[in-house]
Design an enzyme around this catalytic site. Sequence first.
Site, short mmCIF file in Angstrom:
data_model
loop_
_atom_site.label_atom_id
_atom_site.label_comp_id
_atom_site.label_asym_id
_atom_site.label_seq_id
_atom_site.Cartn_x
_atom_site.Cartn_y
_atom_site.Cartn_z
N ASP A 137 -7.79 6.70 -10.34
CA ASP A 137 -8.87 7.67 -10.51
C ASP A 137 -8.32 9.09 -10.63
OD1 ASP A 137 -10.99 5.87 -8.18
OD2 ASP A 137 -10.64 5.58 -10.32
N ASP B 67 -1.55 6.59 -9.57
CA ASP B 67 -2.89 6.40 -9.03
C ASP B 67 -3.81 6.15 -10.22
OD1 ASP B 67 -5.28 8.52 -7.28
OD2 ASP B 67 -5.07 6.34 -7.36
#
Length: 535
Positions: free
Chosen positions: A10, A8
Site C-alpha cells: 500500500d 511494501d
Amino acid sequence: MIELVVFDLDNVIIDGEAIDEIGKLANVEDEIAEITEKAMQGEIDFETSIKDRVKLLEGTSIEEIEKVADELPLMPGAEETINALKEKDLDVAIISGSFDVVAEKVKDKLGVDAVYTNSFSVEDGKLTGEVTGPLVSGSKLDVLKDHVEKAEITLDDVVAVGDGANDISMIESAGCGIAFNAKDSVKEIADIVVEEKDLTKVLDEIVNQLTTDDAETETVEEEAQEAEEEVVEEAAEEEAQEEKPKKADKGLPKSDFVLADTMEGVRKQKDEKEAEISKVAEEREEYNKIAKEQRKIRDELNASLKENLNKAIEYRNERNEINKAVEAAKKARNDANNKIKNLEWSSGKRDKIKIENEIKKIDKIIETRVLDIKKENQLVKNANDLRKQLMDIHEDESVKSEAQELKKLSEEEHEKVIELSEKAQTAHEEMLKYFRKTDDIRTAADEAHKKFIEARKNASAKHEEFKAILSDIHVINKKLGSNKPKKRKNDNKSSGGSNKNREEKQRAEEIFEKFKNGGKVSTEEILLLQKYNIG
C-alpha cells in the site's frame, strides 16, 4: 551484493491504501482511514489496527472487494521498476499487512516472485470481520528472515522499501533501507529517502547501489587532483566531520592500519593497497561469475526437472486410467462367462450331462465285467431307458442363442483386456523412463546448487576481504586529504594532470623540508609552496 528487493504494498507498489478503498464499500472509509493513519504514525500497534479495521468490514461482499482490487492503480513507475529489477536478475517480493486478494493480482500483473500478506475470513461470500495471516501479530522482519533463510541469502543482500511504522523493522535490518514517501519515523532510520511518488526514483537508487558494487570490483581511486588543490581549512573541516558515518563507509570494518611516517611512504602504501584490492575484486568477480553460471544451470535443470516430472506423472495417470479400463473389461468378460454357465445349466444341459454320464457308466460295466445273463440284460435295459430319456431332452433355442451372444461378448472383452494391458505396460515403461531421467536431472541440479553455494560463499569471503582493504584505503585517503571514493575508469587511462600535481606536491614537500633544515629557497620554489599551501 543485492539479491532481493522487498516492497511494501500500500502506497508503495499501489497508489493508495487498499483497506481504505475497500472501506468505501461498507461506508466506513473515514473510520478506517483514521485508524490507518494512527498505525502509519506508530501511535497504535499494527495488530490492533488491522483487527479494528477489518472488524468494520464485516458483511462486505468478497466479490465486490475483488472488483475494487482490480481497479486499484499502480504507483507511477511500478511496472518499469519491477521489470528492470527482474532484468538485473534480482528477486522481488512483497511483504505487506494488506490482503492477498489485492497482492495476488499485483503479483500476476508485475511478475513478482513472492508475496506475504494477510487474508480476510470469508463465509458465504461475505467477510466475517476476522483476519488471519503471518503479519497480524508477526513483524515484517520475521517474515523477511524466513524468506532469506529459505533463499540462502542474508539480510545484507536485501533492499527493503516501505513507508509506514510497520516497515521500520525490515528497513532497519536490511542491507539497504529505502523510505518511500514515508513518515518521519521511517525517514529517520532509512539509508535512503525518496520523496517523489515515482518508483523509478527507487530504481535509480538501487541501480546506484549496484553500480557502487561494480565500481568496487574495479578498485577505489582517490580524487587526487581535487584533494591536492583543496586548502588546509577545507581539509580540516572535512576531518572534523569524520565522526559522522558516511554511506560509503557504512558496513566497513574498523581499520587498524598503520600509516607510514612520510607522505611518500603513505602514497606507496596507497599504490600497494589499490593493487591488492584490484586483485581481490577480480577474484571476487570470478567467484560471482561462477555463482551466476551455476545458478543459471541449476535453474534450467530445475525447470527441466519440473517438465520431466510432469511428463512422468502424465504417463502414470495414463497408465492408471488404462488399468481401470482393463479391470472394467475383465469384469465384463467374467460376467459374460458366468451368465453363459448359468444359461447352460438352466436350459437342461445339466440333466443331459447327468444321463450321458450314467449311460457311460453302464456301458463300461457291461464291457469290463463278467456278468450273468440276467444281470447283463437288466443293465442293457437300463441304458436303453436312459437313452430314451436323453432323446426327450431338448435345449431351449432362445437360451442357446443368448449363450452364443454372451460367448461372443466374452471374447471381445478378453481382446480388450489384452490390448489395454499392452498399452498400460507401454505407459508404465514411459513413466519409469521419465522418472529415471528426473532422478538424473535432480542429481545434476543438486550438484550445480552446491557449486553455486560454494562460489557465493567464496565471493562473500572475498567481499569481506575487499571491505577490509577498502577500510585501509579510506585511512590512507584521509591522511592524503580525501576520503572520497571514485570508480576507476574502465578504459584504464591514467590522469596526466593528477600525476603531475602529485609530483609537484611531493616536490613542494621536499622543498619545505629543505627550508626547515636551513636551505635556501628560490622564488619559483616559494610559489610552489604557496600553490599547495605548504608551510
